[in-house]
Design an enzyme around this catalytic site. Structure first.
Site, PDB file in Angstrom:
ATOM      1  N   GLY A 279       0.831  -1.195   0.000  1.00  0.00           N
ATOM      2  CA  GLY A 279       0.000   0.000   0.000  1.00  0.00           C
ATOM      3  C   GLY A 279       0.866   1.245   0.000  1.00  0.00           C
ATOM      4  N   CYS A 280       0.345   2.323   0.524  1.00  0.00           N
ATOM      5  CA  CYS A 280       1.072   3.590   0.554  1.00  0.00           C
ATOM      6  C   CYS A 280       2.383   3.446   1.313  1.00  0.00           C
ATOM      7  CB  CYS A 280       0.202   4.659   1.215  1.00  0.00           C
ATOM      8  SG  CYS A 280       1.030   6.249   1.386  1.00  0.00           S
ATOM      9  N   PHE A 281       3.473   3.899   0.713  1.00  0.00           N
ATOM     10  CA  PHE A 281       4.772   3.698   1.348  1.00  0.00           C
ATOM     11  C   PHE A 281       5.005   4.597   2.552  1.00  0.00           C
ATOM     12  CE2 PHE A 281       6.699   5.868  -2.712  1.00  0.00           C
ATOM     13  CZ  PHE A 281       6.142   7.089  -2.386  1.00  0.00           C
ATOM     14  N   TRP A 282       4.228   5.648   2.728  1.00  0.00           N
ATOM     15  CA  TRP A 282       4.415   6.520   3.882  1.00  0.00           C
ATOM     16  C   TRP A 282       4.230   5.756   5.187  1.00  0.00           C
ATOM     17  CZ3 TRP A 282       0.634  10.712   1.710  1.00  0.00           C
ATOM     18  CH2 TRP A 282       1.251  11.391   0.647  1.00  0.00           C
TER      19      TRP A 282
ATOM     20  N   GLU B  69       4.483   1.041  -5.030  1.00  0.00           N
ATOM     21  CA  GLU B  69       5.124   1.838  -3.982  1.00  0.00           C
ATOM     22  C   GLU B  69       5.755   0.835  -3.025  1.00  0.00           C
ATOM     23  OE1 GLU B  69       2.841   4.839  -2.019  1.00  0.00           O
ATOM     24  OE2 GLU B  69       2.078   5.678  -3.895  1.00  0.00           O
TER      25      GLU B  69
END
Length: 196
Positions: free
Chosen positions: A23-26, A67
């Protein structure tokens, strides 16, 4: 694997590397930066067909990249297996090409393996989760050889730490990290050890 090593100093232990997309790498980057044995966690892109993709190209969903977060870690402090256990706790590996409201192949669950040993361990833990019915649905995490890895733009580094009030960070990343810190409290870096 050695082509990915970037030693920060001569007294740095031999590092190992892992490249994971969930999912979102943040969120993935922020969580792993808190884990003992992680020397660095860097957001980036892998698995696509465009050279040096931009965040916009990846977000459009047609570059083929996921990502990902590239981890540099001390294998004497944390094992690859433990990294995978944390990884699978940070996202839902049963969602194909998405994580919650983040939809697209760039958000796919993927383990880019650096060698045959990592492949064996990744496939083993996925098989165990299936046998144990850890998830109500089948795990769809892709296991593939590490392709070319591209670091994300500089502004993604420590994105959550630098932007905790940004709406996505506040509503999605923050609650995930809070749950992660409760679940893995014993694996987190201690504030006093930062200078060690």
């Amino acid at each position: 694997m050695t082509d990915l090593v970037s030693s920060n100093s001569s007294d740095t232990p031999d590092l190992a590397h892992a490249t994971l997309g969930g999912g979102c790498f943040w969120c993935i980057e922020s969580a792993f930066k808190e884990v003992q044995g992680i020397i660095d966690a860097e957001s980036g892109y892998a698995g696509g067909h465009i050279e040096n993709p931009s965040y916009q190209q990846v977000c459009n969903g047609d570059s083929g990249h996921a990502e990902v977060v590239r981890l540099s870690y001390n294998p004497n402090q944390i094992s690859y297996r433990e990294l995978l256990e944390i990884f699978f706790a940070l996202h839902d590996p049963t969602q194909l090409n998405r994580q919650g409201n983040d939809i697209g192949t760039q958000y796919r669950s993927v383990i880019f393996v650096h060698d045959q040993q990592q492949r064996s361990e990744a496939e083993a833990i996925i098989a165990e989760m299936g046998a144990d019915q850890t998830w109500p649905d089948p795990v769809v995490t892709e296991v593939a050889p590490l392709p070319v890895y591209y670091p994300a733009e500089q502004y993604h580094k420590d994105y959550y730490a630098n932007n905790p009030q940004q709406p996505y960070c506040a509503m999605v990343v923050g609650p995930k990290l809070a749950k992660f810190k409760q679940t893995f409290a014993k694996r987190l870096k201690q504030p006093d050890s930062a200078s060690a």
